[in-house]
Write a protein that holds these residues in place. Sequence first.
Motif: not given
Length: 323
Positions: A149-154, A217-230, A232-238
């Motif tokens: 999975g990690e290889i495919q994602q990369g 979904l939460l990467d787009f609909t939740s706040s950074a404070d709630t997620l505990g990470k920035p 939109g981070s998935d999209l920004s990393s491709g």
Amino acid sequence: MTSVTSLFSPVEADLHQLTENLKRLVGARHPILFAAAEHLFGAGGKRLRPAIVLLFSRATSADHEITASHRRLAEITEMIHTASLVHDDVVDESELRRGVPTVHASFGNRVAVLAGDFLFAQSSWYLANLDNLEVVKLLSQVIMDLAEGEIQQGLNRFDAGLSIEAYLEKSYYKTASLIANSCKAAGVLSEVPEAMAMNLYNYGRHLGLAFQIVDDLLDFTSSADTLGKPAGSDLSSGNLTAPVLYAMQEKPVLEGLIEREFAQEGDLDQAIALVLESKGVERSRELATHHAQLAIQQLEGLPPSPSLNVLKSLKDYVLSRSY
């Protein structure tokens, strides 16, 4: 939304014992590993995966009692999951997870990589000592799937031609395989019939996919404070997830932004806005609901018990969670 603590009440004491055992098992050899273990297993994680293993253990065993082998399986499951998170955070250069600094942010990349390796190695050792070849095969497959999975994602970063089917396959490898195979392993240890063991596997597979889709979904609909990470981070990393793949079908301009890897100022913000304007979030939620419902269908045939009630309730928990 039901709190995860109250939801897991039938195995709450088991989970507390599991957490203490993990700190002891992982941290016994070296002070830095002890510090990493305290950090990892005291970080307020949901313990979803070992909880499901313990619930199926109670739901399928004689008199609904958990054996020592079931407990060790739950510990192995959490070790494998945690090892994968430690390595993922190194690969993704993530500074935060669950709102606290990652292992590599706190201890450095060298310790993080070695801690992840140690957790994988230790999980393999305890797995072998269960003396059950079928369970060894099931959990060994998980470790291979996580790497796949990690290889495919990369390899698929910023690939605007990625299909929903390929996304689901990667999601299975990265998330659902561990849940599916550990569910089946719990049934194997309880000596359930093969057909029921496959139902447990399919429950874990579909619930795991639903969990990952909601996570995306939460990467787009939740706040950074709630997620505990920035946010939109998935999209920004491709890393292109279901909301993005569905949004591209409606918003062709999104494809161009992705293909140039958000090189121009404002590209990422525009891309996030396009996803939120589209039906990407709605369609992704429908996809998650579909898989969660398929999971619940696999529980038919299990005898009534408090643990079975929780396994049914997990559908609503997974679909309604906000972090």
